[in-house]
Design an enzyme around this catalytic site. Structure first.
Site, PDB file in Angstrom:
ATOM      1  N   SER A 156       0.835  -1.204   0.000  1.00 22.81           N
ATOM      2  CA  SER A 156       0.000   0.000   0.000  1.00 22.81           C
ATOM      3  C   SER A 156       0.867   1.251   0.000  1.00 22.81           C
ATOM      4  O   SER A 156       0.594   2.207  -0.712  1.00 22.81           O
ATOM      5  CB  SER A 156      -0.924   0.009   1.215  1.00 22.81           C
ATOM      6  OG  SER A 156      -1.866  -1.029   1.142  1.00 22.81           O
ATOM      7  N   GLU A 157       1.897   1.276   0.840  1.00 21.55           N
ATOM      8  CA  GLU A 157       2.818   2.408   0.852  1.00 21.55           C
ATOM      9  C   GLU A 157       4.246   1.959   1.121  1.00 21.55           C
ATOM     10  O   GLU A 157       4.465   0.994   1.857  1.00 21.55           O
ATOM     11  CB  GLU A 157       2.445   3.449   1.911  1.00 21.55           C
ATOM     12  CG  GLU A 157       1.588   4.593   1.403  1.00 21.55           C
ATOM     13  CD  GLU A 157       0.111   4.291   1.507  1.00 21.55           C
ATOM     14  OE1 GLU A 157      -0.700   5.071   0.967  1.00 21.55           O
ATOM     15  OE2 GLU A 157      -0.232   3.286   2.128  1.00 21.55           O
ATOM     16  N   THR A 158       5.159   2.700   0.502  1.00 21.23           N
ATOM     17  CA  THR A 158       6.565   2.652   0.865  1.00 21.23           C
ATOM     18  C   THR A 158       6.935   4.005   1.461  1.00 21.23           C
ATOM     19  O   THR A 158       6.618   5.049   0.881  1.00 21.23           O
ATOM     20  CB  THR A 158       7.455   2.358  -0.348  1.00 21.23           C
ATOM     21  OG1 THR A 158       7.165   1.044  -0.850  1.00 21.23           O
ATOM     22  CG2 THR A 158       8.931   2.435   0.015  1.00 21.23           C
TER      23      THR A 158
END
Length: 260
Positions: A45-47
């Site tokens: 979903s996010e880095t």
């Protein structure tokens, strides 16, 4: 170039639950195209990308498709990386971000995020009902998201919404929520296909909108919240003036080195 890479399950006390985030420590930010490519390679979903800034850190977040202005679970994961791996024993850290300074401190069970609260206003939006395949009691809006309030937690848990219809909305995300069941005050889910995230497992940023609404509706400032995705995640949230304090735990899954 090489950089330390961590993968951390956030808003959970057990591995393979909560929301996994990648965290990379950089000497300096490369071109945005490179950051987007790394995030797409990680396919989470996010880095989160960290760069040391004095005694604290600058922080940016990318989905596999876009940079986002605020992210809860990847900030929680970044705090765990700083306080458990980069500077063990550190009690707090401030991240400098597109949403301002975001302090994070240790708690008895994990870490507490200090985020700006996001109010919302009611709106007539029939397209939200069509996208969900369920009739909300109320639809609300702010510059960042829509929020659909349903009658009960069972309906939230059972939704199979139309992702193409949600992606076509004029906000990048849709929160769906209802009064909690079991031991929870609030249950929610979050869909953001326009950002490359059909359903986000646990979304700290969504709770900056959820908490002001439910605190007023339920008449109390501290709320036990559950995001009812397949992985699931628990958050203890408190409204404090114009801030939302979001508490959760983290579990490390992967530690290594990335080349880019």
């Amino acid at each position: 170039m090489k950089a330390p890479l961590f993968q951390v399950d956030a808003f959970t006390t057990r591995r393979f639950a909560g929301n996994p985030a990648a965290v990379m420590l950089l000497e300096a930010y490369p071109e945005d195209e490179t950051l987007r490519a790394i995030a797409a390679e990680n396919n989470l979903s996010e880095t989160a990308f960290l760069v040391r800034e004095g005694g604290d850190y600058h922080l940016r977040w990318f989905t596999p498709k876009v940079e986002v202005p605020l992210c809860g679970h990847a900030t929680l994961a970044s705090a765990a990386v700083v306080m458990e791996r980069l500077e063990p024993g550190r009690a707090s850290v401030t991240f400098h971000t597109a949403s301002g300074a975001l302090p994070v401190s240790r708690s008895g069970t994990g870490y507490v995020l200090d985020f700006p609260a996001r109010g919302s206003e009611p709106i007539a939006m029939p397209g939200v009902a069509a996208a969900l395949g369920a009739a909300p009691e109320e639809v609300r809006i702010n510059p960042f998201t829509y929020m659909a309030v349903l009658a009960d937690a069972a309906t939230v848990r059972g939704l199979s919404p139309g992702m193409a219809a949600i992606a076509a909305l004029d906000r990048p995300g849709l929160i769906v929520t209802a009064p909690g069941d079991n031991a929870y005050d609030v249950v929610s889910r979050y869909f953001a296909p326009a950002k490359g995230i059909p359903e986000d497992p646990v979304t700290g940023a969504a709770h900056t909108t959820l908490v002001p609404y439910w605190a007023e509706r339920l008449g109390r400032s501290t709320l036990a919240c559950h995001q009812a995705s397949a992985r699931g995640g628990d958050l203890t949230c408190r409204l404090s003036d114009d801030r939302v304090l979001i508490e959760g735990a983290c579990v490390f899954f992967l530690e290594g080195t990335a080349e880019y």
